[in-house]
Write a protein that holds these residues in place. Structure first.
Motif, PDB file in Angstrom:
ATOM      1  N   PRO A  98     -20.169   4.899 -13.972  1.00  0.00           N
ATOM      2  CA  PRO A  98     -19.162   5.974 -13.951  1.00  0.00           C
ATOM      3  C   PRO A  98     -17.770   5.392 -14.162  1.00  0.00           C
ATOM      4  N   SER A  99     -16.849   6.267 -14.563  1.00  0.00           N
ATOM      5  CA  SER A  99     -15.468   5.808 -14.755  1.00  0.00           C
ATOM      6  C   SER A  99     -14.952   5.257 -13.432  1.00  0.00           C
ATOM      7  N   LEU A 100     -14.464   4.025 -13.462  1.00  0.00           N
ATOM      8  CA  LEU A 100     -14.007   3.396 -12.227  1.00  0.00           C
ATOM      9  C   LEU A 100     -12.690   3.990 -11.745  1.00  0.00           C
ATOM     10  N   LEU A 101     -11.905   4.501 -12.682  1.00  0.00           N
ATOM     11  CA  LEU A 101     -10.617   5.080 -12.317  1.00  0.00           C
ATOM     12  C   LEU A 101     -10.786   6.595 -12.226  1.00  0.00           C
ATOM     13  N   THR A 102     -10.846   7.129 -10.993  1.00  0.00           N
ATOM     14  CA  THR A 102     -11.032   8.573 -10.830  1.00  0.00           C
ATOM     15  C   THR A 102      -9.769   9.312 -11.268  1.00  0.00           C
ATOM     16  N   THR A 103      -9.892  10.634 -11.399  1.00  0.00           N
ATOM     17  CA  THR A 103      -8.737  11.455 -11.826  1.00  0.00           C
ATOM     18  C   THR A 103      -7.578  11.287 -10.851  1.00  0.00           C
ATOM     19  N   GLU A 106      -6.066   7.815 -11.190  1.00  0.00           N
ATOM     20  CA  GLU A 106      -5.276   7.721 -12.420  1.00  0.00           C
ATOM     21  C   GLU A 106      -3.921   8.393 -12.226  1.00  0.00           C
ATOM     22  N   GLU A 107      -3.930   9.536 -11.529  1.00  0.00           N
ATOM     23  CA  GLU A 107      -2.680  10.250 -11.260  1.00  0.00           C
ATOM     24  C   GLU A 107      -1.743   9.388 -10.414  1.00  0.00           C
ATOM     25  N   GLN A 108      -2.307   8.748  -9.366  1.00  0.00           N
ATOM     26  CA  GLN A 108      -1.513   7.860  -8.508  1.00  0.00           C
ATOM     27  C   GLN A 108      -0.950   6.694  -9.320  1.00  0.00           C
ATOM     28  N   PHE A 109      -1.793   6.142 -10.171  1.00  0.00           N
ATOM     29  CA  PHE A 109      -1.373   5.015 -11.004  1.00  0.00           C
ATOM     30  C   PHE A 109      -0.228   5.423 -11.927  1.00  0.00           C
ATOM     31  N   ARG A 110      -0.363   6.608 -12.555  1.00  0.00           N
ATOM     32  CA  ARG A 110       0.679   7.081 -13.468  1.00  0.00           C
ATOM     33  C   ARG A 110       1.992   7.335 -12.723  1.00  0.00           C
ATOM     34  N   LEU A 111       1.900   7.911 -11.504  1.00  0.00           N
ATOM     35  CA  LEU A 111       3.113   8.160 -10.705  1.00  0.00           C
ATOM     36  C   LEU A 111       3.811   6.852 -10.373  1.00  0.00           C
ATOM     37  N   GLY A 112       3.005   5.867  -9.934  1.00  0.00           N
ATOM     38  CA  GLY A 112       3.571   4.557  -9.604  1.00  0.00           C
ATOM     39  C   GLY A 112       4.211   3.903 -10.816  1.00  0.00           C
ATOM     40  N   PHE A 113       3.523   3.985 -11.942  1.00  0.00           N
ATOM     41  CA  PHE A 113       4.026   3.374 -13.177  1.00  0.00           C
ATOM     42  C   PHE A 113       5.324   4.045 -13.614  1.00  0.00           C
ATOM     43  N   LYS A 133      -4.818   9.732 -23.881  1.00  0.00           N
ATOM     44  CA  LYS A 133      -4.595   9.299 -22.497  1.00  0.00           C
ATOM     45  C   LYS A 133      -5.157   7.903 -22.257  1.00  0.00           C
ATOM     46  N   GLY A 134      -6.320   7.637 -22.872  1.00  0.00           N
ATOM     47  CA  GLY A 134      -6.930   6.313 -22.740  1.00  0.00           C
ATOM     48  C   GLY A 134      -6.053   5.231 -23.345  1.00  0.00           C
ATOM     49  N   GLU A 135      -5.430   5.550 -24.493  1.00  0.00           N
ATOM     50  CA  GLU A 135      -4.537   4.586 -25.146  1.00  0.00           C
ATOM     51  C   GLU A 135      -3.255   4.391 -24.336  1.00  0.00           C
ATOM     52  N   GLU A 136      -2.794   5.470 -23.690  1.00  0.00           N
ATOM     53  CA  GLU A 136      -1.630   5.346 -22.800  1.00  0.00           C
ATOM     54  C   GLU A 136      -1.939   4.393 -21.648  1.00  0.00           C
ATOM     55  N   LEU A 137      -3.110   4.586 -21.029  1.00  0.00           N
ATOM     56  CA  LEU A 137      -3.514   3.710 -19.928  1.00  0.00           C
ATOM     57  C   LEU A 137      -3.595   2.255 -20.393  1.00  0.00           C
ATOM     58  N   PHE A 138      -4.150   2.060 -21.582  1.00  0.00           N
ATOM     59  CA  PHE A 138      -4.246   0.716 -22.146  1.00  0.00           C
ATOM     60  C   PHE A 138      -2.845   0.096 -22.247  1.00  0.00           C
ATOM     61  N   CYS A 139      -1.877   0.852 -22.807  1.00  0.00           N
ATOM     62  CA  CYS A 139      -0.504   0.349 -22.963  1.00  0.00           C
ATOM     63  C   CYS A 139       0.146   0.064 -21.613  1.00  0.00           C
ATOM     64  N   MET A 140      -0.107   0.932 -20.634  1.00  0.00           N
ATOM     65  CA  MET A 140       0.454   0.726 -19.298  1.00  0.00           C
ATOM     66  C   MET A 140      -0.065  -0.576 -18.688  1.00  0.00           C
TER      67      MET A 140
END
Length: 200
Positions: A98-103, A106-113, A133-140
């Motif tokens: 399963p996706s290791l990063l839950t919704t 991911e939201e917490q990660f984006r807020l922190g970033f 969104k996947g490419e955004e996460l990759f760039c982050m």
């Protein structure tokens, strides 16, 4: 000494006294203002530090979970080669993907970033309107100096999948002057970084 002279001296005395009091008040005001500004900067710096810590812990926990999944898959593969198969191990192994990063994570990660790099995603979307969104996460994650292997572990995907994301992004950028995707992403992150303590 006549009354007129006394009156002039009194006016001079009170004028000097007024200017002295005014100067002391202004000095106290600026001192308090400076202290308040310093406290606000410290609080802002602490908030940024806390968000950075939260992001790093989240990445570390996702990578640890990925490593545990890999170990479980290895053990299951060993069991599979034993003569006495117990259950349909293929199904069990699929359940470990399963996706290791839950919704929520991911939201917490984006807020922190976004606290650390307030305009990074906005600039990225301006340059690459079709970014996913996947490419955004990759760039982050690249901007946080994560390697392909670390990104794969954080997102719970394979290394070849990370390389595919990298390739798709490189095609979207379509700028011959950019020969190193990672450096370009990190440069963009530096340009959009929130001011740290002591910075303007």
């Amino acid at each position: 000494m006549d009354t007129h002279t006394l009156l002039i001296l009194a006016i001079i005395f009170f004028s000097v006294l007024f200017f002295l009091c005014n100067a002391i008040s202004r000095r106290r005001y600026y001192k308090l203002r400076h202290e308040l500004d310093m406290k606000e900067k410290e609080l802002a710096h602490q908030r940024i530090y806390d968000q950075e810590e939260l992001m790093n812990k989240l990445i570390a926990s996702r990578q640890e979970l990925h490593n545990r999944n890999e170990e479980l898959r290895r053990q299951l593969r060993e069991i599979q080669h034993q003569p006495e198969k117990v259950t349909d191990l293929k199904k069990v192994m699929e359940m470990l993907h399963p996706s290791l990063l839950t919704t929520q994570e991911e939201e917490q990660f984006r807020l922190g970033f976004n606290s650390l790099y307030p305009t990074f995603l906005h600039r990225l979307r301006e340059i690459l309107p079709s970014i996913t969104k996947g490419e955004e996460l990759f760039c982050m994650l690249v901007s946080l100096n994560q390697t392909n292997e670390e990104i794969a572990r954080t997102l719970g995907i394979s290394r070849p999948s990370v390389i595919k994301i990298r390739y798709r992004l490189r095609q979207k950028i379509d700028d011959p002057r950019i020969d190193n995707l990672d450096e370009w992403v990190r440069q963009l992150a530096q340009e959009t970084k929130a001011p740290q303590k002591g910075e303007a």
